[in-house]
Design an enzyme around this catalytic site. Structure first.
Site, PDB file in Angstrom:
ATOM      1  N   CYS A   1       8.856  -6.045  11.994  1.00 59.17           N
ATOM      2  CA  CYS A   1       8.667  -5.196  13.167  1.00 59.17           C
ATOM      3  C   CYS A   1       7.202  -4.853  13.345  1.00 59.17           C
ATOM      4  CB  CYS A   1       9.482  -3.909  13.011  1.00 59.17           C
ATOM      5  SG  CYS A   1       9.264  -2.745  14.365  1.00 59.17           S
ATOM      6  N   ASP A   2       6.688  -5.086  14.538  1.00 64.90           N
ATOM      7  CA  ASP A   2       5.317  -4.727  14.908  1.00 64.90           C
ATOM      8  C   ASP A   2       5.385  -3.428  15.701  1.00 64.90           C
ATOM      9  OD1 ASP A   2       2.573  -6.569  16.474  1.00 64.90           O
ATOM     10  OD2 ASP A   2       2.828  -4.429  16.093  1.00 64.90           O
TER      11      ASP A   2
ATOM     12  N   ASP B   1       7.701  -3.944   8.767  1.00 69.75           N
ATOM     13  CA  ASP B   1       6.323  -4.427   8.630  1.00 69.75           C
ATOM     14  C   ASP B   1       6.185  -5.756   9.359  1.00 69.75           C
ATOM     15  OD1 ASP B   1       4.019  -3.586   6.135  1.00 69.75           O
ATOM     16  OD2 ASP B   1       3.702  -5.318   7.441  1.00 69.75           O
TER      17      ASP B   1
ATOM     18  N   GLY C   1       0.775  -1.233   0.000  1.00 71.11           N
ATOM     19  CA  GLY C   1       0.000   0.000   0.000  1.00 71.11           C
ATOM     20  C   GLY C   1       0.806   1.281   0.000  1.00 71.11           C
ATOM     21  N   ILE C   2       0.361   2.228   0.830  1.00 69.14           N
ATOM     22  CA  ILE C   2       0.988   3.559   0.857  1.00 69.14           C
ATOM     23  C   ILE C   2       2.435   3.470   1.311  1.00 69.14           C
ATOM     24  CG2 ILE C   2       0.912   5.813   2.005  1.00 69.14           C
ATOM     25  CD1 ILE C   2      -2.180   5.495   2.007  1.00 69.14           C
TER      26      ILE C   2
ATOM     27  N   VAL D   1      -7.507   6.076  -0.571  1.00 65.93           N
ATOM     28  CA  VAL D   1      -6.396   5.677  -1.444  1.00 65.93           C
ATOM     29  C   VAL D   1      -6.603   4.219  -1.824  1.00 65.93           C
ATOM     30  CG1 VAL D   1      -3.879   5.542  -1.698  1.00 65.93           C
ATOM     31  CG2 VAL D   1      -4.886   7.248  -0.160  1.00 65.93           C
TER      32      VAL D   1
ATOM     33  N   LYS E   1      -6.574   9.223  14.083  1.00 65.23           N
ATOM     34  CA  LYS E   1      -5.962  10.100  13.079  1.00 65.23           C
ATOM     35  C   LYS E   1      -5.982  11.567  13.523  1.00 65.23           C
ATOM     36  CE  LYS E   1      -4.715   6.821  10.359  1.00 65.23           C
ATOM     37  NZ  LYS E   1      -3.287   6.522  10.113  1.00 65.23           N
TER      38      LYS E   1
ATOM     39  N   TYR F   1     -11.276   5.252  14.475  1.00 65.28           N
ATOM     40  CA  TYR F   1     -10.254   5.548  13.451  1.00 65.28           C
ATOM     41  C   TYR F   1     -10.075   7.058  13.348  1.00 65.28           C
ATOM     42  CZ  TYR F   1      -7.876   5.645   8.936  1.00 65.28           C
ATOM     43  OH  TYR F   1      -6.969   5.864   7.923  1.00 65.28           O
TER      44      TYR F   1
ATOM     45  N   ASN G   1       3.838   5.237   9.074  1.00 63.65           N
ATOM     46  CA  ASN G   1       2.775   4.930   8.116  1.00 63.65           C
ATOM     47  C   ASN G   1       1.876   3.774   8.532  1.00 63.65           C
ATOM     48  OD1 ASN G   1       1.648   4.807   5.161  1.00 63.65           O
ATOM     49  ND2 ASN G   1       2.452   2.764   5.582  1.00 63.65           N
TER      50      ASN G   1
END
Ligand SMILES: NC(=O)c1ccc[n+]([C@@H]2O[C@H](COP(=O)([O-])OP(=O)(O)OC[C@H]3O[C@@H](n4cnc5c(N)ncnc54)[C@H](O)[C@@H]3O)[C@@H](O)[C@H]2O)c1
Ligand SMILES: CC/C=C\C[C@H](O)/C=C/C=C\C=C\C=C\[C@@H](O)[C@@H](O)C/C=C\CCC(=O)O
Length: 256
Positions: free
Chosen positions: A63-64, A36, A16-17, A186, A155, A151, A91
């Site tokens: 990595c979490d 990730d 993804g992004i 996106v 944010k 969510y 991200n």
């Protein structure tokens, strides 16, 4: 900040992004540590990126961002491999109102956790070179998204944290700029099967669909190119860049 020779850490970079952010940083001469939880996707992506940009350009680290221990180890490995960290892209994120505690732990606490560890490596007060930290927030960080209140809260918190850290850094002399990307929808896995991600707010799926219809959907590259201006323009600190299909705009916030 010119990107040639700079080193970046990107969380949630396997897809993804985050994948797009990593690619644009590599295309502009930076080296990138991709973090990730998706190890297989991350490893195969990094193999491809190293073939494109030269061996040693990209490094995958499982990595979490919920784990302080894993983040500390990843940042240490990135610093040892690249000689330092100039850029952090926070991200990693999820959207699922049914697992809202996890969303808070990843989307907001993960950003805070990674930022504080990055300060240990990047801040001039700790012997670092300074640099820039960019969070992937969301348009939902600038206004309430009725279908996903938690969510939205995560944010909104990321935007507030970013602006406060930018001010703290300017006063403290960290030498680090903090900015936020605030994109609308996106085209990534996150917007597939939205109804299954709304939990007790699944009755508001139509609101989400109407918003998606009204606002449209960006490509990953639309977001990735916006990263470049936040990273390279040294005047950008404390900015929230709203990215819509009709264009981009820096948010103007009320001053007290
Ligand atoms: N897709 C959208 O419409 C949209 C819009 C605005 C903002 N965002 C934000 O962009 C960011 C990336 O989302 P995306 O759309 O690319 O989603 P995505 O699901 O395609 O990718 C998210 C990546 O983050 C990773 N990840 C998830 N939890 C993690 C954890 N605990 N530790 C490390 N990595 C983890 C996933 O494995 C995945 O590779 C998120 O913060 C999201 O909130 C997405
Ligand atoms: C279901 C969420 C999917 C992905 C999350 C990702 O971050 C994408 C977010 C995309 C859009 C967010 C929109 C937020 C809009 C808010 O600004 C809100 O103020 C708008 C609410 C209603 C608008 C209704 C209207 O104007 O017609």
């Amino acid at each position: 900040m010119a990107l040639t020779g700079k080193s970046a850490v990107v969380t949630g970079a396997a897809l993804g992004i985050g994948k797009g952010l990593s690619e644009v940083l590599l295309q502009n001469g930076a080296k990138v540590a991709l973090l990730d939880v998706k190890e297989s996707a991350g490893q195969s992506l990094v193999e491809s990126l190293n073939q494109q940009h030269g061996t040693g350009s990209a490094l995958f680290l499982k990595c979490d961002v919920e784990s302080e221990e894993q983040l500390k180890a990843a940042f240490q490995k990135a610093t040892e491999t690249f000689g330092g960290i100039d850029i952090l892209c926070n991200n990693a994120g999820i959207m699922n109102e049914a697992t809202w505690e996890k969303a808070v732990s990843i989307n907001l606490m993960g950003v805070i956790r990674a930022t504080y560890i990055a300060l240990e490596h990047m801040s001039k007060l700790n012997g670092g070179k300074g640099g820039v930290i960019v969070q992937t927030a969301s348009l939902a960080g600038l206004g309430p998204f009725p279908s996903c209140p938690v969510y939205t809260a995560t944010k909104s918190g990321v935007v507030g944290f970013t602006r406060a850290m930018a001010a703290a850094s300017a006063v403290s002399g960290y030498g680090i700029r903090f900015n936020a990307l605030c994109p609308t929808f996106v085209q990534t896995e996150m917007i597939t099967n939205i109804p299954a991600r709304l939990g007790q707010f699944s009755h508001l799926n139509e609101v989400a669909e109407q918003l998606k219809e009204k606002l449209g959907v960006l490509s990953v590259s639309d977001v990735a190119e916006s990263l470049l201006e936040l990273v390279t323009d040294e005047t950008k600190n404390g900015e929230a860049l709203m990215i819509l299909t009709k264009g981009k705009a820096y948010m103007q916030f009320p001053s007290p």
